[in-house]
Design a protein around this motif. Structure first.
Motif, PDB file in Angstrom:
ATOM      1  N   ASP A 221       0.825  -1.216   0.000  1.00  0.00           N
ATOM      2  CA  ASP A 221       0.000   0.000   0.000  1.00  0.00           C
ATOM      3  C   ASP A 221       0.859   1.266   0.000  1.00  0.00           C
ATOM      4  OD1 ASP A 221      -2.314  -1.425  -0.096  1.00  0.00           O
ATOM      5  OD2 ASP A 221      -2.785  -1.250   2.035  1.00  0.00           O
ATOM      6  N   LEU A 348      -7.089   9.419   2.634  1.00  0.00           N
ATOM      7  CA  LEU A 348      -6.920   7.975   2.786  1.00  0.00           C
ATOM      8  C   LEU A 348      -5.715   7.600   3.636  1.00  0.00           C
ATOM      9  CD1 LEU A 348      -7.647   6.962  -0.921  1.00  0.00           C
ATOM     10  CD2 LEU A 348      -9.116   6.460   1.046  1.00  0.00           C
ATOM     11  N   ARG A 352      -5.161   4.576   6.711  1.00  0.00           N
ATOM     12  CA  ARG A 352      -4.379   3.351   6.495  1.00  0.00           C
ATOM     13  C   ARG A 352      -3.129   3.310   7.364  1.00  0.00           C
ATOM     14  NH1 ARG A 352      -1.737  -0.356   6.634  1.00  0.00           N
ATOM     15  NH2 ARG A 352      -1.155  -1.880   5.025  1.00  0.00           N
ATOM     16  N   VAL A 410      -6.945  -2.039  -6.191  1.00  0.00           N
ATOM     17  CA  VAL A 410      -6.864  -2.068  -4.729  1.00  0.00           C
ATOM     18  C   VAL A 410      -8.176  -1.742  -4.034  1.00  0.00           C
ATOM     19  CG1 VAL A 410      -4.424  -1.440  -4.816  1.00  0.00           C
ATOM     20  CG2 VAL A 410      -6.150   0.365  -4.516  1.00  0.00           C
ATOM     21  N   LYS A 411      -9.142  -1.190  -4.747  1.00  0.00           N
ATOM     22  CA  LYS A 411     -10.318  -0.640  -4.061  1.00  0.00           C
ATOM     23  C   LYS A 411     -11.086  -1.681  -3.252  1.00  0.00           C
ATOM     24  CE  LYS A 411     -13.435  -1.029  -8.058  1.00  0.00           C
ATOM     25  NZ  LYS A 411     -14.348  -0.298  -8.960  1.00  0.00           N
ATOM     26  N   ARG A 413     -10.021  -4.593  -1.938  1.00  0.00           N
ATOM     27  CA  ARG A 413      -9.249  -5.008  -0.759  1.00  0.00           C
ATOM     28  C   ARG A 413      -9.244  -3.915   0.291  1.00  0.00           C
ATOM     29  NH1 ARG A 413      -4.006  -4.133   0.586  1.00  0.00           N
ATOM     30  NH2 ARG A 413      -3.446  -3.409  -1.505  1.00  0.00           N
ATOM     31  N   TRP A 414      -9.067  -2.691  -0.093  1.00  0.00           N
ATOM     32  CA  TRP A 414      -9.044  -1.598   0.870  1.00  0.00           C
ATOM     33  C   TRP A 414     -10.381  -1.465   1.593  1.00  0.00           C
ATOM     34  CZ3 TRP A 414      -6.168   3.223  -1.584  1.00  0.00           C
ATOM     35  CH2 TRP A 414      -4.808   2.895  -1.733  1.00  0.00           C
ATOM     36  N   ARG A 415     -11.460  -1.561   0.846  1.00  0.00           N
ATOM     37  CA  ARG A 415     -12.784  -1.360   1.451  1.00  0.00           C
ATOM     38  C   ARG A 415     -13.177  -2.493   2.387  1.00  0.00           C
ATOM     39  NH1 ARG A 415     -15.584   0.908  -4.137  1.00  0.00           N
ATOM     40  NH2 ARG A 415     -15.133   3.126  -3.767  1.00  0.00           N
ATOM     41  N   TRP A 418      -8.781  -2.602   5.862  1.00  0.00           N
ATOM     42  CA  TRP A 418      -8.546  -1.454   6.746  1.00  0.00           C
ATOM     43  C   TRP A 418      -9.603  -0.372   6.604  1.00  0.00           C
ATOM     44  CZ3 TRP A 418      -7.771   3.164   4.238  1.00  0.00           C
ATOM     45  CH2 TRP A 418      -7.306   3.123   2.923  1.00  0.00           C
ATOM     46  N   GLY A 419     -10.318  -0.340   5.493  1.00  0.00           N
ATOM     47  CA  GLY A 419     -11.381   0.641   5.318  1.00  0.00           C
ATOM     48  C   GLY A 419     -12.499   0.438   6.319  1.00  0.00           C
TER      49      GLY A 419
END
Length: 426
Positions: A221, A348, A352, A410-411, A413-415, A418-419
């Motif tokens: 990331d 963001l 993170r 990445v969206k 996985r991020w959401r 850690w999102g």
């Protein structure tokens, strides 16, 4: 949207204001060579040194490159010694460099200017100090707005383009360095009294070692954020630094006619500064707006929109030589969307990497500086190799497209990781 009214009763507003002023005037100093590029080139030519397009691009890009590297150093200093001490030490070095350039004046050599450019990098590295110092005082839900306000200090480059060419016309380009040194000294004193490091009950510093940098660099990331910021901030500072050269090389006749007919200003270099300031102002002032938009709709969705607009306009600029007024409008919109993208990226980052915000601000800021260095040198190479800027715009457009592709990768996985735990909108 976490609006500006939500900041009432939160954090420490003198520190937020000090961080803004420190970054504002530091950014002004950092990009000082851009609006003076034509004047410095003429001065060197009088001394017998004719500067080429690639040498001009090198001179303009060195402060950006030095700032990129030094952001990592100052980010380490923030975690090790505190933001305030780091800021004051860096600012003192900048003041010394500015006075040196002034006293050397028109007799300064190109090689000396390269050394001065490295020194100006400390001003660009202020980003790695101002943002974490402001952000440490405020909760996660306000990070987009707070870091957008602190980061809006990049409006300092607008001040450069508005006033530096005129000051240079009246008193010589070296006098701009004197003005910068005096203003930087005033900010130095104000910062001593206004800025405070966040108390332990608000923010607990965790001093990092070099191996901590290595650990963060192993996190994928980190590299994604570096790519996104290399496009957003790199694009902003790259276009800002090269703006006057681009306008002078492409639209000098149009600006001359505009200055004489409308502004009653026959000096085309001053007129170029005014148009450059107009375009750069959009990106500088809209950075906090981008952060606030990301707070409401999510940083990922916001970056899709901002980068998409930039890509379309950059490809348009690469495809045809636009009429002067349309070109100014396109540059204005490019800079506006890059500025808002800067705010969205740093909406963001604290979600993170909240526990490592000092280091990450330095690392990601370095990525932005490297992106700006690449853009300036690419535009200079494009002009020298092909006589125009299409190739430079196309290469930057390819980088924007790569960033959009990265967001798509990445969206999800991020959401879903850690999102969720961050509790913010990504």
């Amino acid at each position: 949207m976490a609006g500006f009214s939500a900041l009432r009763g939160q954090g420490h507003w003198p520190t937020l204001l000090a961080a803004f002023l420190y970054f504002d005037f530091s950014f002004m100093v950092w990009t000082m060579l851009g609006p003076l590029s034509s004047e410095i080139a003429e001065s060197l030519a009088i001394g017998g040194f004719v500067i080429s397009e690639s040498q001009k691009a090198t001179l303009l890009s060195i402060p950006v490159l030095a700032g990129a590297i030094l952001r990592i150093v100052l980010g380490f200093g923030v975690d090790k010694f505190g933001a305030k001490k780091t800021a004051l030490a860096s600012q003192l070095l900048v003041i010394i460099v500015l006075f040196y350039a002034y006293f050397r004046g028109a007799s300064i050599s190109y090689d000396e200017l390269l050394v001065v450019a490295v020194g100006l990098g400390f001003a660009g590295a202020s980003f790695a100090v101002a943002l974490p110092q402001a952000g440490q005082w405020y909760p996660p839900k306000l990070q987009g707005t707070v870091l957008g306000i602190a980061g809006a200090g990049n409006i300092g480059v607008v001040i450069d383009f508005l006033f530096a060419p005129k000051i240079a016309e009246l008193w010589g380009w070296e006098s701009v360095f004197l003005v910068g040194a005096v203003l930087s000294s005033i900010i130095f004193v104000a910062y001593i009294f206004m800025a405070k490091d966040a108390p332990l009950e608000v923010y607990t510093p965790r001093p990092k070692k070099l191996r901590d940098y290595g650990k963060l660099l192993q996190d994928r990331d980190t590299w994604w954020f570096n790519l996104f910021y290399a496009v957003s901030f790199g694009g902003f500072v790259g276009f800002a630094g090269y703006m006057k050269v681009y306008l002078m090389n492409t639209y000098q006749a149009d600006m001359s006619a505009f200055g004489i007919d409308i502004l009653n200003e026959p000096n085309v270099k001053v007129v170029a500064g005014y148009f450059g300031a107009l375009c750069i102002f959009a990106g500088a002032i809209l950075r906090p707006v981008g952060g606030a938009i990301a707070d409401k709709f999510g940083g990922v969705k916001s970056l899709y929109i901002f980068f998409g607009v930039v890509l379309a306009l950059v490809l348009l600029s690469a495809s045809v030589t636009l009429p002067f007024y349309l070109a100014i409008g396109v540059l204005f919109l490019i800079m506006a969307n890059l500025g808002m993208a800067n705010g969205a990226v740093f909406q963001l980052v604290p979600q993170r990497f909240g526990k490592d915000i000092g280091i990450m601000t330095g690392l990601i800021g370095a990525g932005g500086g490297l992106g700006g260095t690449l853009l300036i040198n690419t535009l200079g190479w494009s002009k020298e190799a092909f006589g125009g800027y299409s190739a430079g715009f196309l290469i930057f457009g390819g980088l924007v497209l790569l960033a959009i592709t990265g967001i798509s990768l990445v969206k999800t996985r991020w959401r879903t990781t850690w999102g969720v735990s961050a509790g913010g909108r990504i």
